[in-house]
Motif scaffolding. Structure first.
Motif, PDB file in Angstrom:
ATOM      1  N   CYS A  51       0.701  -1.113   0.003  1.00 29.47           N
ATOM      2  CA  CYS A  51       0.022  -0.100  -0.051  1.00 29.47           C
ATOM      3  C   CYS A  51       0.881   1.168   0.079  1.00 29.47           C
ATOM      4  N   HIS A  52       2.314   1.182  -0.075  1.00 33.29           N
ATOM      5  CA  HIS A  52       2.955   2.309   0.196  1.00 33.29           C
ATOM      6  C   HIS A  52       2.854   3.209  -1.080  1.00 33.29           C
ATOM      7  N   GLY A  53       2.799   4.439  -0.906  1.00 35.65           N
ATOM      8  CA  GLY A  53       2.307   5.507  -1.980  1.00 35.65           C
ATOM      9  C   GLY A  53       1.174   5.181  -2.724  1.00 35.65           C
ATOM     10  N   LYS A  54       0.176   4.536  -2.092  1.00 32.21           N
ATOM     11  CA  LYS A  54      -0.991   4.581  -2.796  1.00 32.21           C
ATOM     12  C   LYS A  54      -2.063   4.837  -2.001  1.00 32.21           C
ATOM     13  N   SER A  55      -2.392   6.110  -1.902  1.00 34.05           N
ATOM     14  CA  SER A  55      -3.583   6.679  -1.027  1.00 34.05           C
ATOM     15  C   SER A  55      -4.837   6.321  -1.836  1.00 34.05           C
ATOM     16  N   GLY A  56      -5.702   5.999  -0.902  1.00 27.82           N
ATOM     17  CA  GLY A  56      -7.184   5.705  -1.465  1.00 27.82           C
ATOM     18  C   GLY A  56      -7.807   5.097  -0.187  1.00 27.82           C
ATOM     19  N   TYR A  57      -9.108   4.357  -0.427  1.00 27.57           N
ATOM     20  CA  TYR A  57      -9.877   3.896   0.355  1.00 27.57           C
ATOM     21  C   TYR A  57      -9.518   2.386   0.910  1.00 27.57           C
ATOM     22  N   TYR A  58      -9.452   2.418   2.163  1.00 28.50           N
ATOM     23  CA  TYR A  58      -8.805   0.977   2.857  1.00 28.50           C
ATOM     24  C   TYR A  58     -10.224   0.674   3.894  1.00 28.50           C
ATOM     25  N   VAL A  59     -10.070  -0.735   4.320  1.00 28.39           N
ATOM     26  CA  VAL A  59     -10.985  -1.066   5.192  1.00 28.39           C
ATOM     27  C   VAL A  59     -10.303  -1.198   6.612  1.00 28.39           C
ATOM     28  N   ILE A  60     -10.858  -0.494   7.556  1.00 32.46           N
ATOM     29  CA  ILE A  60     -10.665  -0.579   8.955  1.00 32.46           C
ATOM     30  C   ILE A  60     -11.848  -1.087   9.700  1.00 32.46           C
ATOM     31  N   VAL A  61     -11.377  -1.610  11.040  1.00 33.79           N
ATOM     32  CA  VAL A  61     -12.664  -1.899  11.714  1.00 33.79           C
ATOM     33  C   VAL A  61     -12.740  -0.651  12.817  1.00 33.79           C
ATOM     34  N   ILE A  62     -14.210  -0.331  12.778  1.00 38.52           N
ATOM     35  CA  ILE A  62     -14.529   0.823  13.539  1.00 38.52           C
ATOM     36  C   ILE A  62     -15.523   0.046  14.615  1.00 38.52           C
ATOM     37  N   GLY A  63     -15.119   0.115  15.927  1.00 39.29           N
ATOM     38  CA  GLY A  63     -15.948  -0.816  16.683  1.00 39.29           C
ATOM     39  C   GLY A  63     -15.891  -2.057  16.631  1.00 39.29           C
ATOM     40  N   THR A  64     -16.678  -2.819  16.003  1.00 42.60           N
ATOM     41  CA  THR A  64     -16.788  -4.044  15.423  1.00 42.60           C
ATOM     42  C   THR A  64     -16.929  -4.465  14.002  1.00 42.60           C
ATOM     43  N   THR A  65     -17.008  -3.241  13.433  1.00 44.07           N
ATOM     44  CA  THR A  65     -17.725  -3.482  11.852  1.00 44.07           C
ATOM     45  C   THR A  65     -16.554  -2.911  11.167  1.00 44.07           C
ATOM     46  N   PRO A  66     -16.198  -3.704   9.825  1.00 42.81           N
ATOM     47  CA  PRO A  66     -15.383  -3.130   8.977  1.00 42.81           C
ATOM     48  C   PRO A  66     -15.954  -1.982   8.105  1.00 42.81           C
ATOM     49  N   ASN A  67     -15.051  -0.821   8.128  1.00 43.88           N
ATOM     50  CA  ASN A  67     -15.717   0.155   7.279  1.00 43.88           C
ATOM     51  C   ASN A  67     -14.491   0.631   6.376  1.00 43.88           C
ATOM     52  N   PHE A  68     -14.851   1.510   5.176  1.00 46.12           N
ATOM     53  CA  PHE A  68     -13.997   1.935   4.240  1.00 46.12           C
ATOM     54  C   PHE A  68     -13.599   3.432   4.748  1.00 46.12           C
ATOM     55  N   VAL A  69     -12.554   3.684   4.726  1.00 45.60           N
ATOM     56  CA  VAL A  69     -12.107   5.001   5.101  1.00 45.60           C
ATOM     57  C   VAL A  69     -10.831   5.600   4.093  1.00 45.60           C
ATOM     58  N   TYR A  70     -10.921   6.851   4.053  1.00 44.58           N
ATOM     59  CA  TYR A  70      -9.677   7.303   3.072  1.00 44.58           C
ATOM     60  C   TYR A  70      -8.328   7.208   3.961  1.00 44.58           C
ATOM     61  N   CYS A  71      -7.333   6.685   3.425  1.00 46.41           N
ATOM     62  CA  CYS A  71      -6.105   6.670   4.072  1.00 46.41           C
ATOM     63  C   CYS A  71      -5.145   7.184   2.991  1.00 46.41           C
ATOM     64  N   ASP A  72      -4.365   8.102   3.662  1.00 40.90           N
ATOM     65  CA  ASP A  72      -3.545   8.918   2.779  1.00 40.90           C
ATOM     66  C   ASP A  72      -1.987   8.260   3.041  1.00 40.90           C
ATOM     67  N   MET A  73      -1.438   7.393   2.159  1.00 42.82           N
ATOM     68  CA  MET A  73      -0.333   6.542   2.263  1.00 42.82           C
ATOM     69  C   MET A  73       1.190   7.374   1.892  1.00 42.82           C
ATOM     70  N   GLU A  74       0.862   8.424   1.551  1.00 43.98           N
ATOM     71  CA  GLU A  74       2.053   9.277   1.169  1.00 43.98           C
ATOM     72  C   GLU A  74       2.554  10.490   1.941  1.00 43.98           C
ATOM     73  N   LEU A  75       1.448  10.940   2.662  1.00 43.69           N
ATOM     74  CA  LEU A  75       1.633  11.930   3.824  1.00 43.69           C
ATOM     75  C   LEU A  75       2.609  11.744   4.754  1.00 43.69           C
ATOM     76  N   GLU A  76       3.638  12.389   5.105  1.00 47.64           N
ATOM     77  CA  GLU A  76       4.632  11.973   6.370  1.00 47.64           C
ATOM     78  C   GLU A  76       4.197  13.281   7.347  1.00 47.64           C
TER      79      GLU A  76
END
Length: 292
Positions: A51-76
């Protein structure tokens, strides 16, 4: 017997190769599909090198439910990558958030919806995702005689009031300060200018500490309170004279804060001013906020 042993070793080697390939494919999917959600954008960045250098929508667990969120994989920011985007608004092409009003003349920007003095909030959802770091940036414009941290009408400076002519970024209830973007009247200095001006202006209240940026769009006092100073944007780290240190911070316009305790509360940005819009105005051209 020798043939059987050789065959067994061959079978084990083939299985090992297959398992390695399958594991590699699983790694590529980590954080990309609901059945393999990550814990956070940072967690996905650390565990999934694909995923390095590939910003976009990824799935993370919020509470107990998988959800899509936008992850910036380039911003330091703060030495870390893998940030969840909370908001990214450019008034030139986007709508302003609820609570602010968009103008298009003399420049595209967000402003307070009322001409009255006060603070006008916009809420930005963190979707209930726990975070302990906040990163962001802002570019704005000055209108008229903004006074940075000096207050004509509100000498008692509370975090809930217009302690700044600028933008206050906070979280939680009661509000906890993250960062302040202030606009001084001019770059020369004096009581109503920035603490970093040639002649030091009024210092921020104690709850702000050193967590602020301040700049002005005017070298000298604006000739008119109704003047929009759009030729020199504020907080961009540009346009300051040599005897003014307001542009010396290398991270401008970006800020980074490690907050004391982990929170999942929404972020709030308030456009504040202690006088009416006829005297002074704060315009926001762009705002970006991320959490980790």
């Amino acid at each position: 017997m020798t043939y059987l042993m050789a065959s067994s070793w061959y079978l084990v080697a083939v299985i090992a190769v297959v398992v390695t390939v399958v594991a590699g494919e699983v790694d590529k999917q980590y954080g990309l599909i609901p059945t393999l959600p990550g814990e956070s954008c940072r967690d996905i960045y650390q565990k999934n090198p694909y995923c390095h250098g590939k910003s976009g929508y990824y799935v993370i667990v919020i509470g107990t439910t998988p959800n899509f969120v936008y992850c910036d994989m380039e911003l330091e920011c703060g030495g870390e990558k893998g940030w969840m985007r909370v908001t990214d608004i450019d008034a030139a092409k986007d709508s302003c958030p609820h609570g602010w009003r968009k103008i298009t003349r003399p420049v595209a920007a967000c402003r307070a919806p009322s001409d009255n003095a006060g603070c006008y909030p916009a809420q930005f959802s963190t979707q209930g995702v726990p975070y302990s770091r906040v990163c962001g940036m802002m570019i704005g414009y000055q209108k008229g005689s903004t006074d940075a941290f000096y207050s004509f009408k509100h000498p008692t400076k509370s975090i809930d009031g217009p302690y700044v002519d600028g933008v206050s970024i906070t979280y939680g209830t009661p509000r906890k300060h993250i960062w302040s973007y202030a606009i001084g009247i001019n770059e020369v200095g004096g009581t109503v200018s920035c603490p970093c001006a040639r002649s030091i202006g009024t210092l921020p209240p104690p709850f702000v500490h050193e967590n602020y940026y301040c700049e002005s769009g005017s070298y000298n006092t604006p000739s008119s309170w109704s003047l929009y100073l759009t030729s020199d944007p504020v907080w961009d780290g540009k346009g300051c004279p040599n005897d003014n240190s307001c542009c010396s911070e290398p991270n401008l316009p970006w800020f980074y804060r490690q907050i004391p305790l982990t929170s999942d509360k929404n972020l709030e940005a308030r456009i504040c001013r202690d006088q009416d819009f006829g005297d002074e105005g704060v315009l926001v051209k762009s705002i970006k906020l991320y959490v980790q």
